[in-house]
Write a protein that holds these residues in place. Sequence first.
Motif, PDB file in Angstrom:
ATOM      1  N   LEU A 131       0.824  -1.207   0.000  1.00 43.98           N
ATOM      2  CA  LEU A 131       0.000   0.000   0.000  1.00 43.98           C
ATOM      3  C   LEU A 131       0.860   1.259   0.000  1.00 43.98           C
ATOM      4  CD1 LEU A 131      -2.715  -1.089   2.600  1.00 43.98           C
ATOM      5  CD2 LEU A 131      -3.030  -0.894   0.128  1.00 43.98           C
ATOM      6  N   PHE A 132       1.887   1.265   0.832  1.00 42.96           N
ATOM      7  CA  PHE A 132       2.735   2.459   0.918  1.00 42.96           C
ATOM      8  C   PHE A 132       3.680   2.555  -0.271  1.00 42.96           C
ATOM      9  CE2 PHE A 132       1.037   2.580   5.151  1.00 42.96           C
ATOM     10  CZ  PHE A 132       0.996   3.936   5.428  1.00 42.96           C
ATOM     11  N   ASP A 133       4.096   1.443  -0.806  1.00 44.04           N
ATOM     12  CA  ASP A 133       4.903   1.480  -2.028  1.00 44.04           C
ATOM     13  C   ASP A 133       4.106   2.056  -3.194  1.00 44.04           C
ATOM     14  OD1 ASP A 133       7.082   0.424  -0.750  1.00 44.04           O
ATOM     15  OD2 ASP A 133       6.833  -1.614  -1.529  1.00 44.04           O
ATOM     16  N   ALA A 134       2.785   1.859  -3.172  1.00 39.40           N
ATOM     17  CA  ALA A 134       1.925   2.387  -4.234  1.00 39.40           C
ATOM     18  C   ALA A 134       1.715   3.888  -4.111  1.00 39.40           C
ATOM     19  CB  ALA A 134       0.580   1.671  -4.215  1.00 39.40           C
ATOM     20  N   GLY A 135       2.009   4.444  -2.912  1.00 42.58           N
ATOM     21  CA  GLY A 135       1.879   5.881  -2.734  1.00 42.58           C
ATOM     22  C   GLY A 135       0.982   6.316  -1.599  1.00 42.58           C
ATOM     23  N   LEU A 136       0.472   5.369  -0.817  1.00 46.02           N
ATOM     24  CA  LEU A 136      -0.390   5.708   0.306  1.00 46.02           C
ATOM     25  C   LEU A 136       0.337   6.611   1.301  1.00 46.02           C
ATOM     26  CD1 LEU A 136      -3.206   5.101   1.622  1.00 46.02           C
ATOM     27  CD2 LEU A 136      -2.050   3.301   2.919  1.00 46.02           C
ATOM     28  N   ASP A 137      -0.380   7.610   1.822  1.00 49.83           N
ATOM     29  CA  ASP A 137       0.205   8.505   2.822  1.00 49.83           C
ATOM     30  C   ASP A 137      -0.106   8.058   4.244  1.00 49.83           C
ATOM     31  OD1 ASP A 137       1.428  10.840   1.306  1.00 49.83           O
ATOM     32  OD2 ASP A 137      -0.560  10.758   0.394  1.00 49.83           O
ATOM     33  N   THR A 138      -1.359   7.656   4.483  1.00 48.89           N
ATOM     34  CA  THR A 138      -1.770   7.281   5.839  1.00 48.89           C
ATOM     35  C   THR A 138      -2.857   6.225   5.780  1.00 48.89           C
ATOM     36  OG1 THR A 138      -1.300   9.493   6.720  1.00 48.89           O
ATOM     37  CG2 THR A 138      -2.760   8.113   8.021  1.00 48.89           C
ATOM     38  N   ILE A 139      -2.786   5.259   6.694  1.00 53.19           N
ATOM     39  CA  ILE A 139      -3.900   4.354   6.919  1.00 53.19           C
ATOM     40  C   ILE A 139      -4.319   4.486   8.376  1.00 53.19           C
ATOM     41  CG2 ILE A 139      -2.352   2.375   7.346  1.00 53.19           C
ATOM     42  CD1 ILE A 139      -4.621   0.583   6.207  1.00 53.19           C
ATOM     43  N   SER A 140      -5.602   4.758   8.596  1.00 50.08           N
ATOM     44  CA  SER A 140      -6.158   4.824   9.946  1.00 50.08           C
ATOM     45  C   SER A 140      -6.858   3.505  10.225  1.00 50.08           C
ATOM     46  CB  SER A 140      -7.154   5.981  10.065  1.00 50.08           C
ATOM     47  OG  SER A 140      -6.503   7.225   9.901  1.00 50.08           O
ATOM     48  N   ILE A 141      -6.420   2.825  11.268  1.00 48.08           N
ATOM     49  CA  ILE A 141      -6.954   1.505  11.585  1.00 48.08           C
ATOM     50  C   ILE A 141      -7.907   1.617  12.767  1.00 48.08           C
ATOM     51  CG2 ILE A 141      -6.407  -0.845  12.287  1.00 48.08           C
ATOM     52  CD1 ILE A 141      -3.692  -0.498  10.960  1.00 48.08           C
ATOM     53  N   SER A 142      -9.163   1.241  12.530  1.00 48.29           N
ATOM     54  CA  SER A 142     -10.171   1.233  13.582  1.00 48.29           C
ATOM     55  C   SER A 142     -10.112  -0.109  14.304  1.00 48.29           C
ATOM     56  CB  SER A 142     -11.559   1.454  12.979  1.00 48.29           C
ATOM     57  OG  SER A 142     -11.631   2.699  12.308  1.00 48.29           O
ATOM     58  N   MET A 143      -9.704  -0.069  15.559  1.00 50.45           N
ATOM     59  CA  MET A 143      -9.532  -1.292  16.339  1.00 50.45           C
ATOM     60  C   MET A 143     -10.793  -1.551  17.168  1.00 50.45           C
ATOM     61  SD  MET A 143      -5.595  -0.746  17.650  1.00 50.45           S
ATOM     62  CE  MET A 143      -6.086   0.677  18.656  1.00 50.45           C
ATOM     63  N   TYR A 144     -11.445  -2.670  16.911  1.00 50.07           N
ATOM     64  CA  TYR A 144     -12.718  -2.979  17.557  1.00 50.07           C
ATOM     65  C   TYR A 144     -12.619  -4.046  18.634  1.00 50.07           C
ATOM     66  CZ  TYR A 144     -14.660  -0.521  13.510  1.00 50.07           C
ATOM     67  OH  TYR A 144     -14.950   0.411  12.560  1.00 50.07           O
ATOM     68  N   ASP A 145     -11.455  -4.700  18.761  1.00 46.44           N
ATOM     69  CA  ASP A 145     -11.404  -5.930  19.556  1.00 46.44           C
ATOM     70  C   ASP A 145     -10.754  -5.800  20.930  1.00 46.44           C
ATOM     71  OD1 ASP A 145     -12.608  -7.090  17.373  1.00 46.44           O
ATOM     72  OD2 ASP A 145     -10.731  -7.849  16.537  1.00 46.44           O
ATOM     73  N   GLY A 146      -9.858  -4.847  21.141  1.00 51.30           N
ATOM     74  CA  GLY A 146      -9.240  -4.718  22.450  1.00 51.30           C
ATOM     75  C   GLY A 146      -7.809  -4.208  22.395  1.00 51.30           C
ATOM     76  N   ASP A 147      -7.227  -4.001  23.587  1.00 53.59           N
ATOM     77  CA  ASP A 147      -5.882  -3.431  23.698  1.00 53.59           C
ATOM     78  C   ASP A 147      -4.815  -4.272  22.998  1.00 53.59           C
ATOM     79  OD1 ASP A 147      -6.674  -1.224  25.138  1.00 53.59           O
ATOM     80  OD2 ASP A 147      -6.205  -2.087  27.100  1.00 53.59           O
ATOM     81  N   HIS A 148      -5.047  -5.576  22.890  1.00 54.42           N
ATOM     82  CA  HIS A 148      -4.039  -6.443  22.279  1.00 54.42           C
ATOM     83  C   HIS A 148      -3.758  -6.067  20.827  1.00 54.42           C
ATOM     84  CE1 HIS A 148      -7.879  -8.274  21.102  1.00 54.42           C
ATOM     85  NE2 HIS A 148      -7.229  -8.764  20.057  1.00 54.42           N
ATOM     86  N   GLN A 149      -4.709  -5.391  20.194  1.00 52.53           N
ATOM     87  CA  GLN A 149      -4.504  -5.008  18.804  1.00 52.53           C
ATOM     88  C   GLN A 149      -3.426  -3.936  18.649  1.00 52.53           C
ATOM     89  OE1 GLN A 149      -8.869  -4.323  17.758  1.00 52.53           O
ATOM     90  NE2 GLN A 149      -8.151  -5.413  15.944  1.00 52.53           N
ATOM     91  N   ILE A 150      -3.213  -3.162  19.689  1.00 51.91           N
ATOM     92  CA  ILE A 150      -2.206  -2.100  19.605  1.00 51.91           C
ATOM     93  C   ILE A 150      -0.831  -2.697  19.339  1.00 51.91           C
ATOM     94  CG2 ILE A 150      -1.060  -0.243  20.871  1.00 51.91           C
ATOM     95  CD1 ILE A 150      -3.669   0.156  22.434  1.00 51.91           C
ATOM     96  N   GLU A 151      -0.449  -3.702  20.121  1.00 54.76           N
ATOM     97  CA  GLU A 151       0.859  -4.350  19.926  1.00 54.76           C
ATOM     98  C   GLU A 151       0.924  -5.022  18.560  1.00 54.76           C
ATOM     99  OE1 GLU A 151       3.775  -7.723  21.994  1.00 54.76           O
ATOM    100  OE2 GLU A 151       1.845  -7.203  22.920  1.00 54.76           O
TER     101      GLU A 151
END
Length: 300
Positions: A131-151
């Motif tokens: 995605l970033f190699d294609a030129g993406l600047d930012t991806i915002s990830i909506s985490m719905y499952d819990g703190d473990h997703q942060i790591e």
Amino acid sequence: MKKRFIDPSTNRKNEIVKEKLFFYNNIPLFSIIEFNLYGNCNRNCSFCPVSDPLVYEKKHEGITVALFEKTINDLVAINYQGKILFSAYSEPLLHKEIHTLISIAKQKLPLSRVEIVSNGDLLTPTKLKQLFDAGLDTISISMYDGDHQIEHFNTMTEAIGLDATQVVLRRRYYKDGNYGITISNRSGLVNSNEYRDQNESEINTLPLHEKCYYPFYMILIDYTGDVMLCPHDWSRKLSFGNVQEKSIVEIWEGKALNAIRSKLSNNNRNFFPCSKCDVLGTLMGEDSFDAWGNTGLIAK
């Protein structure tokens, strides 16, 4: 105004909206063009109309490369420099050619930001790098499952040398009395009062007698080419034209959208879908709203 919880990510988006306010033939342009790339989502969240088959018919089809490129060419013609956002009513990463779409947008509009909002379920280090190699600047990830997703996502981000400005993590699971989001009822399709911050006032009387700045600073294109009012209109019944038939700027400055702007500038939401909507629509876009007020095209 009733007490409302404000999503911490709102400030970042508002700064982009203000920074990217440009004019074309003395008309304020949208600072954000949002694409609904696909007709499906891989989740069925209870606060989202996707979970209701009577409202959201899941389809395995998406915007064609040709239609996307036609729209990007429309943006090139007006020297667009705002944000190009893949989000809206679906999971963008389900689109098999998303890398191609990013590449087209970035090559033709190098001064624009290309961003994705995703639930992150389909991400791998390889996918993220592509995605970033294609030129993406930012991806915002909506985490719905819990703190473990942060790591999980931080490890993936660090593995390919990205940082927190490129991969933005947004909490969307319940913690500290809220879901980390300024919740809306998706134009009346869900009960947003069930998901509000514990200290937030319920909204039980509609329509709201409030302004809304959405159609003053952004525009949304469905994968069919239909131009929709805003990302909260999940019923997708109010369209202002199709980019296969008209240029995006023709639709943006057309009489139909200006009629809506006139109503919303006068605190009038007494029309569908706005009559069913509980969105706090003044969190961003005030500069764009004021600029439209100076055009003489908005009835006061």
